[in-house]
Design a protein around this motif. Sequence first.
Motif, mmCIF file in Angstrom:
data_model
loop_
_atom_site.group_PDB
_atom_site.id
_atom_site.type_symbol
_atom_site.label_atom_id
_atom_site.label_comp_id
_atom_site.label_asym_id
_atom_site.label_seq_id
_atom_site.Cartn_x
_atom_site.Cartn_y
_atom_site.Cartn_z
ATOM 1 N N THR A 1 0.848 -1.204 0.000
ATOM 2 C CA THR A 1 0.000 0.000 0.000
ATOM 3 C C THR A 1 0.877 1.245 0.000
ATOM 4 O O THR A 1 0.595 2.226 -0.708
ATOM 5 C CB THR A 1 -0.931 -0.008 1.231
ATOM 6 O OG1 THR A 1 -1.692 -1.212 1.215
ATOM 7 C CG2 THR A 1 -1.869 1.190 1.219
ATOM 8 N N CYS A 2 1.942 1.208 0.760
ATOM 9 C CA CYS A 2 2.889 2.326 0.784
ATOM 10 C C CYS A 2 3.440 2.578 -0.620
ATOM 11 O O CYS A 2 3.464 3.717 -1.097
ATOM 12 C CB CYS A 2 4.012 2.003 1.767
ATOM 13 S SG CYS A 2 5.320 3.228 1.803
ATOM 14 N N LEU A 3 3.859 1.525 -1.290
ATOM 15 C CA LEU A 3 4.404 1.667 -2.650
ATOM 16 C C LEU A 3 3.349 2.215 -3.614
ATOM 17 O O LEU A 3 3.644 3.075 -4.452
ATOM 18 C CB LEU A 3 4.925 0.314 -3.153
ATOM 19 C CG LEU A 3 6.195 -0.218 -2.487
ATOM 20 C CD1 LEU A 3 6.438 -1.676 -2.888
ATOM 21 C CD2 LEU A 3 7.404 0.642 -2.855
ATOM 22 N N ALA A 4 2.113 1.717 -3.468
ATOM 23 C CA ALA A 4 1.040 2.167 -4.359
ATOM 24 C C ALA A 4 0.736 3.645 -4.130
ATOM 25 O O ALA A 4 0.574 4.420 -5.088
ATOM 26 C CB ALA A 4 -0.209 1.314 -4.144
ATOM 27 N N LEU A 5 0.650 4.043 -2.870
ATOM 28 C CA LEU A 5 0.356 5.447 -2.563
ATOM 29 C C LEU A 5 1.487 6.352 -3.054
ATOM 30 O O LEU A 5 1.245 7.428 -3.621
ATOM 31 C CB LEU A 5 0.147 5.614 -1.055
ATOM 32 C CG LEU A 5 -1.151 5.016 -0.495
ATOM 33 C CD1 LEU A 5 -1.111 4.943 1.031
ATOM 34 C CD2 LEU A 5 -2.370 5.832 -0.944
ATOM 35 N N ARG A 6 2.715 5.919 -2.848
ATOM 36 C CA ARG A 6 3.865 6.728 -3.274
ATOM 37 C C ARG A 6 3.858 6.865 -4.799
ATOM 38 O O ARG A 6 4.103 7.950 -5.331
ATOM 39 C CB ARG A 6 5.160 6.043 -2.816
ATOM 40 C CG ARG A 6 6.414 6.826 -3.135
ATOM 41 C CD ARG A 6 6.479 8.088 -2.294
ATOM 42 N NE ARG A 6 7.548 8.989 -2.700
ATOM 43 C CZ ARG A 6 7.457 9.878 -3.700
ATOM 44 N NH1 ARG A 6 6.346 9.975 -4.409
ATOM 45 N NH2 ARG A 6 8.481 10.676 -3.992
ATOM 46 N N ALA A 7 3.560 5.779 -5.478
ATOM 47 C CA ALA A 7 3.570 5.811 -6.950
ATOM 48 C C ALA A 7 2.444 6.668 -7.508
ATOM 49 O O ALA A 7 2.542 7.168 -8.628
ATOM 50 C CB ALA A 7 3.455 4.394 -7.485
ATOM 51 N N HIS A 8 1.380 6.806 -6.740
ATOM 52 C CA HIS A 8 0.228 7.587 -7.216
ATOM 53 C C HIS A 8 0.162 8.953 -6.524
ATOM 54 O O HIS A 8 -0.915 9.487 -6.294
ATOM 55 C CB HIS A 8 -1.059 6.787 -7.023
ATOM 56 C CG HIS A 8 -1.180 5.618 -7.967
ATOM 57 N ND1 HIS A 8 -1.621 5.743 -9.271
ATOM 58 C CD2 HIS A 8 -0.879 4.312 -7.812
ATOM 59 C CE1 HIS A 8 -1.603 4.557 -9.864
ATOM 60 N NE2 HIS A 8 -1.155 3.666 -9.002
ATOM 61 N N ASP A 9 1.311 9.474 -6.218
ATOM 62 C CA ASP A 9 1.433 10.847 -5.694
ATOM 63 C C ASP A 9 0.656 11.098 -4.414
ATOM 64 O O ASP A 9 -0.052 12.100 -4.286
ATOM 65 C CB ASP A 9 1.003 11.864 -6.778
ATOM 66 C CG ASP A 9 2.010 11.903 -7.908
ATOM 67 O OD1 ASP A 9 3.208 11.707 -7.633
ATOM 68 O OD2 ASP A 9 1.586 12.098 -9.060
ATOM 69 N N GLU A 10 0.783 10.192 -3.502
ATOM 70 C CA GLU A 10 0.208 10.389 -2.163
ATOM 71 C C GLU A 10 1.335 10.224 -1.144
ATOM 72 O O GLU A 10 1.332 9.299 -0.314
ATOM 73 C CB GLU A 10 -0.907 9.360 -1.898
ATOM 74 C CG GLU A 10 -2.116 9.479 -2.788
ATOM 75 C CD GLU A 10 -3.003 10.668 -2.418
ATOM 76 O OE1 GLU A 10 -2.788 11.254 -1.324
ATOM 77 O OE2 GLU A 10 -3.883 11.010 -3.208
ATOM 78 N N PRO A 11 2.325 11.134 -1.183
ATOM 79 C CA PRO A 11 3.529 10.928 -0.354
ATOM 80 C C PRO A 11 3.259 10.956 1.145
ATOM 81 O O PRO A 11 3.906 10.223 1.903
ATOM 82 C CB PRO A 11 4.450 12.078 -0.784
ATOM 83 C CG PRO A 11 3.560 13.097 -1.398
ATOM 84 C CD PRO A 11 2.412 12.365 -2.004
ATOM 85 N N THR A 12 2.319 11.752 1.577
ATOM 86 C CA THR A 12 2.070 11.853 3.015
ATOM 87 C C THR A 12 1.496 10.545 3.563
ATOM 88 O O THR A 12 1.953 10.026 4.591
ATOM 89 C CB THR A 12 1.100 13.015 3.312
ATOM 90 O OG1 THR A 12 1.621 14.196 2.682
ATOM 91 C CG2 THR A 12 0.968 13.253 4.800
ATOM 92 N N ALA A 13 0.491 10.034 2.843
ATOM 93 C CA ALA A 13 -0.114 8.770 3.277
ATOM 94 C C ALA A 13 0.900 7.636 3.182
ATOM 95 O O ALA A 13 0.963 6.756 4.062
ATOM 96 C CB ALA A 13 -1.336 8.451 2.414
ATOM 97 N N ALA A 14 1.724 7.672 2.146
ATOM 98 C CA ALA A 14 2.750 6.632 1.987
ATOM 99 C C ALA A 14 3.749 6.683 3.140
ATOM 100 O O ALA A 14 4.130 5.648 3.705
ATOM 101 C CB ALA A 14 3.463 6.808 0.653
ATOM 102 N N LEU A 15 4.145 7.882 3.477
ATOM 103 C CA LEU A 15 5.131 8.055 4.545
ATOM 104 C C LEU A 15 4.608 7.522 5.881
ATOM 105 O O LEU A 15 5.358 6.917 6.662
ATOM 106 C CB LEU A 15 5.476 9.544 4.679
ATOM 107 C CG LEU A 15 6.754 9.895 5.425
ATOM 108 C CD1 LEU A 15 7.972 9.237 4.799
ATOM 109 C CD2 LEU A 15 6.940 11.415 5.465
ATOM 110 N N ALA A 16 3.333 7.714 6.126
ATOM 111 C CA ALA A 16 2.742 7.223 7.389
ATOM 112 C C ALA A 16 2.883 5.699 7.467
ATOM 113 O O ALA A 16 3.188 5.146 8.533
ATOM 114 C CB ALA A 16 1.283 7.643 7.471
ATOM 115 N N LEU A 17 2.678 5.037 6.344
ATOM 116 C CA LEU A 17 2.794 3.572 6.347
ATOM 117 C C LEU A 17 4.258 3.138 6.442
ATOM 118 O O LEU A 17 4.578 2.141 7.098
ATOM 119 C CB LEU A 17 2.138 2.988 5.096
ATOM 120 C CG LEU A 17 0.631 3.240 4.983
ATOM 121 C CD1 LEU A 17 0.076 2.614 3.706
ATOM 122 C CD2 LEU A 17 -0.120 2.699 6.192
ATOM 123 N N ALA A 18 5.131 3.889 5.786
ATOM 124 C CA ALA A 18 6.567 3.577 5.894
ATOM 125 C C ALA A 18 7.009 3.690 7.352
ATOM 126 O O ALA A 18 7.846 2.909 7.826
ATOM 127 C CB ALA A 18 7.368 4.520 5.010
#
Lengths: 339, 290
Positions: B33-50
């Motif tokens: 999910t982190c990778l998917a969010l990061r790839a689809h320009d959702e860096p904040t949400a991705a970072l939370a999962l990272a």
Amino acid sequence: MSDNLENAQGPTRRTILAAGALSLVGFAGAKLIGRALLPTAEVFIARNQRYDGTLIQTIQDGLAACDLAPSSFAGKRVLLKPNMVEPTRQIPHMTTHPAVIIAAAEVFRRWGATVTVGEAPGHIRDTEVALVESGVAEALDDAKLRFADLNYEESAWHKNRGRVSPLKGIWFPRSICEADYVVSLPKMKTHHWVGVTCAMKNLYGTLPGLKYGWPKNVLHHNGIPETVIDINATLPRTLAIVDGIDCMEGDGPIMGSRKHMGLVLVGANLPAVDATAARIMGLVPERVSYLSLAANRLGPIAESRITQRGERWQELVSPFAILDEPHLTPLRADGVLVS
Amino acid sequence: MSVADQCIDRLRSIDRCGYSAAGAWAAEPTALTCLALRAHDEPTAALALARQLADAQQSNGVVPATADADSPPWTTSLAMLSWLACNFDAFAGNIESAIQWALAEHGKPAERNAQVGHDTTLLGWSWAVKTHSWLEPTAFFVLALRAAGLNEQPRTREGVRLITDRLLPTGGCNYGSTMVLGQYTLPQVEATGVAMLVLAGEDNIDPRVEKSLAYLENNLTADTPTSSLCYGIVGLTAHNRRPALADEWLAAALERELARESCAYKLALLALASMPNTSWLPTATEVTHA
């Protein structure tokens, strides 16, 4: 001098002989009593079974013949565990037929149980593929049965009650932990490593891949026969309903050939059920490593300790082909010719 | 609304990623999910999962598959990919300790044995500690080490050799067994997709690679179950052979998922597979410049 020494220091030859005779009588008596106290188990066999036949009635008859009353399932949670190790439409005789699963579910539902079907396919991470390829997905949808993906469910650690392998504990998925009865619904098959796979070995598929991997290599490294015993010893109460209609011989449990037997086996003691299946397959259960370990631990495998219900196994023996491998050929019953 | 948009819409606000809608937190769905969010320009949400993955990391570098135990460790590779995709600097310590663990750890080899077809001496990675190396955990660690700039590291190279070794002569692969007691095993779509993703960019002179790509092309349909479909498409996309009907198939899969209350794991895979390329995988170049 020597007699005195004997008298003074130890029993005479006559005393020894007399004591020996008495202890032999005692030993034989104790053995007889012990034998009488050894557990026995019922195994029901039905012949001429078909997937489009009266499987519900057969399973009901089988459970009743094994002294399992309908009332003992009322309000209970029953988890049905079919075998879907690595399904493919090309080899339908590898997996438990959907008709057997649905019939078993119907029996327990009628008896007031809450039924779930659960499986943790051992060779495939995409459980949905296993469900679709085996035809089970469609059958469960039609019957409105819940499926528990045991590979990915939350799991809990339980102390290993078998203590045969080095494993201190075993992870079981929530649906297993919460079940009152786990019903093994195996396919009757040969197995290229351990000779035969039936009700006991099928329960490898109650363990989560998320913890044990694909394949469940942790179990292999701790000994297949030993971990079969440990899993069976640690699970909640188990029953067996064996799909012995279209079976697998030769290079089982995946790549073997179809062998039609038309049988359904039912029992509440899994070693007894598996030993009976092995005999029907022309194999000697005492030479199957996990069955020999199970004897005197989990249940009887000796013919004399198993009460046959329904058909007599002796009339149903039809030797299954096994691979001509040094670890398998000794499992053949004497005089049985197999390819 | 595209498949990716529908998936990202649902994934954006998820704070516990599992294998089912109500399932417990698990590292693999979180990382995907982190990778998917990061790839689809959702860096904040991705970072939370990272950060969740960083919080789950043990002192030895391992990110266990679930929160209820300190093993199995195979998901460490996926956490590495997530950290590398999100922000190398912020997770430099996490990445370093994960790399150290990964390079020190390997599956249990065995002497060559005529009973099994694959090369049991090759060192890859296992699902659980002290067990044999299998295809998917090895693939995930190769991807992670490559993304960390360690493509030429001997362990990465050996991992690639292991994956190639586990391909079936007629194409495709499964969990990592090729032949048992003289009988070839059967290929599976998901494992083949994962293997093809890893082997993209390699020399691939082995004819089994082309046969594996053909196997995927011949076995993907609109009815292919979701995770197999996604990995199959990703594997082909990595070799510039994305099926013309990929988007239609993914739309059909999403429809099925939404009809049965899907989970982060499947939605993340759908979001990743809906991308026209594999740019969602962090590359060593990006890491260097992070």
